[in-house]
Design an enzyme around this catalytic site. Structure first.
Site, PDB file in Angstrom:
ATOM      1  CG  HIS A  17      75.840-133.009 -36.957  1.00 28.03           C
ATOM      2  ND1 HIS A  17      75.698-133.853 -37.164  1.00 28.03           N
ATOM      3  CD2 HIS A  17      75.362-132.137 -35.981  1.00 28.03           C
ATOM      4  CE1 HIS A  17      74.867-133.234 -36.135  1.00 28.03           C
ATOM      5  NE2 HIS A  17      74.648-132.270 -35.852  1.00 28.03           N
ATOM      6  CE  LYS A  41      66.959-134.149 -26.963  1.00 30.85           C
ATOM      7  NZ  LYS A  41      67.321-133.105 -27.572  1.00 30.85           N
ATOM      8  NE  ARG A  90      70.376-127.021 -39.334  1.00 29.44           N
ATOM      9  CZ  ARG A  90      69.751-128.221 -38.068  1.00 29.44           C
ATOM     10  NH1 ARG A  90      69.818-129.303 -38.563  1.00 29.44           N
ATOM     11  NH2 ARG A  90      69.567-127.663 -36.950  1.00 29.44           N
ATOM     12  CB  SER A 128      70.061-135.542 -35.627  1.00 31.83           C
ATOM     13  OG  SER A 128      71.482-134.843 -36.170  1.00 31.83           O
TER      14      SER A 128
END
Ligand code: ADP
Length: 152
Positions: A17, A41, A90, A128
């Site tokens: 990030h 969440k 990515r 993450s």
């Protein structure tokens, strides 16, 4: 003024990030790092901690603001007058996922463009999710997060 929103959970912020934000800095007048609050969440790290880490990393950098938001990213962009959404890519899996979100966002508001930066190969393996998994299992994930972030 070219304002970009970089939305994410940043749970926690990683070197991946950080690299995207630093590389995007010359492209925009302001980047708002926007931590999305997802009531469905539960996060691993509390919101305040995630926010404080990012503020610490960009202390003194006037172009960076850190905010939290609830609801649609395009609505938040309107609220802060941002014309751009910044995202990192990515892998091809990221691309497929991000394409859907970006196209839906474009359908909802065609004045907001999503800009993608390809991950630096040195960081493209960092997620993450995996950092959290390492921490849950008592491992040391320090090498995956920017210097100065204490995960414990
Ligand atoms: P979200 O929960 O919305 O996926 P994340 O915090 O996981 O939020 O990610 C925010 C953005 O940062 C996404 O665009 C994601 O693709 C990007 N990103 C995450 N990790 C990396 C990395 N290692 N390299 C480049 N971009 C990354």
């Amino acid at each position: 003024m070219n304002i970009a929103v970089f939305p994410g959970s940043f749970d926690p912020i990683t070197k991946g990030h950080y690299d995207i934000i630093v590389r995007a800095l010359p492209l925009f007048d302001q980047i708002i790092i926007a931590i999305g609050i997802n009531s469905q969440k539960e996060s691993f790290f509390p919101l305040e901690k995630r926010k404080r880490w990012i503020e610490f990393l960009f202390e003194g950098e006037d172009k960076i603001k850190v905010r939290t938001y609830e609801g649609l990213t395009v609505d938040f962009c309107n609220e802060v007058n941002a014309g751009y959404i910044l995202r990192g890519l990515r892998t091809s899996a990221d691309f497929e996922f991000e394409r859907g979100i970006a196209q839906m966002n474009l359908s909802m508001n065609d004045e907001i463009e999503t800009i993608f930066l390809i991950s630096n190969p040195a960081y493209s393996h960092i997620t993450s999710t995996i950092v959290r998994e390492i921490l849950r299992n008592g491992g040391d994930a320090g090498q995956f997060v920017p210097e100065g972030i204490e995960l414990d």
